[in-house]
Scaffold this motif. Structure first.
Motif, short mmCIF file in Angstrom:
data_model
loop_
_atom_site.label_atom_id
_atom_site.label_comp_id
_atom_site.label_asym_id
_atom_site.label_seq_id
_atom_site.Cartn_x
_atom_site.Cartn_y
_atom_site.Cartn_z
N GLU A 74 0.82 -1.22 0.00
CA GLU A 74 0.00 0.00 0.00
C GLU A 74 0.85 1.26 0.00
N ALA A 75 2.00 1.23 0.69
CA ALA A 75 2.87 2.41 0.74
C ALA A 75 3.37 2.77 -0.65
N ASP A 76 3.72 1.76 -1.45
CA ASP A 76 4.18 2.02 -2.82
C ASP A 76 3.06 2.61 -3.66
N LEU A 77 1.87 2.09 -3.49
CA LEU A 77 0.72 2.60 -4.24
C LEU A 77 0.46 4.06 -3.89
N GLU A 78 0.51 4.39 -2.61
CA GLU A 78 0.28 5.77 -2.18
C GLU A 78 1.35 6.70 -2.74
N ALA A 85 -5.70 -7.71 -3.76
CA ALA A 85 -6.02 -6.80 -4.87
C ALA A 85 -7.29 -6.01 -4.58
N SER A 86 -8.29 -6.67 -4.01
CA SER A 86 -9.54 -5.98 -3.67
C SER A 86 -9.30 -4.92 -2.62
N ARG A 87 -8.48 -5.24 -1.63
CA ARG A 87 -8.20 -4.27 -0.56
C ARG A 87 -7.44 -3.07 -1.09
N LEU A 88 -6.44 -3.31 -1.93
CA LEU A 88 -5.66 -2.21 -2.49
C LEU A 88 -6.52 -1.36 -3.44
N ASP A 133 -1.85 8.11 -13.33
CA ASP A 133 -3.28 8.09 -13.68
C ASP A 133 -3.94 6.76 -13.37
N ALA A 134 -3.13 5.69 -13.31
CA ALA A 134 -3.69 4.36 -13.07
C ALA A 134 -2.66 3.50 -12.37
N VAL A 135 -3.15 2.57 -11.56
CA VAL A 135 -2.30 1.63 -10.84
C VAL A 135 -2.74 0.21 -11.17
N GLY A 136 -1.78 -0.65 -11.47
CA GLY A 136 -2.09 -2.02 -11.86
C GLY A 136 -1.85 -2.99 -10.72
#
Length: 211
Positions: free
Chosen positions: A12-16, A45-48, A24-27
């Motif tokens: 999650e930290a990387d995504l943030e 995946a659902s949680r992220l 614009d989008a995260v895979g």
């Protein structure tokens, strides 16, 4: 302006950090048949996906056996879009009413490009390995992909071997709707390099397409 998708988040930290950098989008890679350090299970995946804010798209990257399995995964993860590897145009067409935009992954020389373009919401042109997976870290013929962008009405996402060092040239050559990167902005498999993500976003979005 070219849009940017960063793929293969496991933390999650990387995504943030990527969202803060302006992607614009995260895979989110889940349910694939290839060995990759970027795969997470569908529950993660659902949680992220649920943490992705408005105006940024969550993308489930998956390799289902058929359209029915793809639909079940979409309903479980609830992404904004699904990136499908390995399905033929008939199965892609069967997902026209799915609750997510459908991105079909193709090679630049795929003989069924037109059929995919007619059934998918977007095409992602990638270097695909023998097992049907992308994320090879290898570039392909960008001039050929430019022809695809010019010849088709559907949005085209460019992937395959992109890095902060070559993304400007890729955008200038291909003029894609978006670019997609995974290993090119990592410190190690599945762990993002925040500086590399920031440089990739900056260079992709500032690149100017050649006439």
């Amino acid at each position: 302006m070219t849009r940017v998708k960063v793929c293969g988040f496991t933390r999650e930290a990387d995504l943030e950090a990527a969202i803060a950098a302006g992607v614009d989008a995260v895979g989110l890679i889940a349910g694939v048949t290839v060995d990759t350090p970027r795969e997470i299970d569908l529950e993660v995946a659902s949680r992220l996906a649920a943490t992705v804010p408005p105006l940024v798209s969550s993308v489930l990257v998956t390799m289902p056996g058929d359209a029915g399995e793809a639909r079940r995964r979409i309903e479980r993860v609830r992404p904004d879009a699904v990136q499908l590897h390995g399905l033929d145009p008939v199965d892609v067409a069967a997902l026209a009413d799915a609750p997510a935009d459908v991105i079909a992954v193709v090679e630049p020389t795929d003989p069924e490009l037109d059929a995919y373009a007619e059934t998918a919401d977007a095409l992602l042109v990638d270097s695909i390995d023998a097992e049907g997976g992308g994320g090879t870290g290898e570039t392909h013929d960008w001039e050929r992909t430019r022809e695809i962008v010019t010849g088709l009405d559907v949005p085209v996402v460019l992937a395959g071997g992109l890095t902060p060092e070559n993304v400007s040239t890729a955008v200038e050559t291909v003029d894609p709707f978006a670019v997609d990167v995974a290993s090119g902005v990592e410190r190690e498999g599945g762990v993002k390099d925040y500086d590399a993500v920031e440089r990739f976003v900056e260079r992709a979005t500032r690149a100017r397409v050649a006439p």
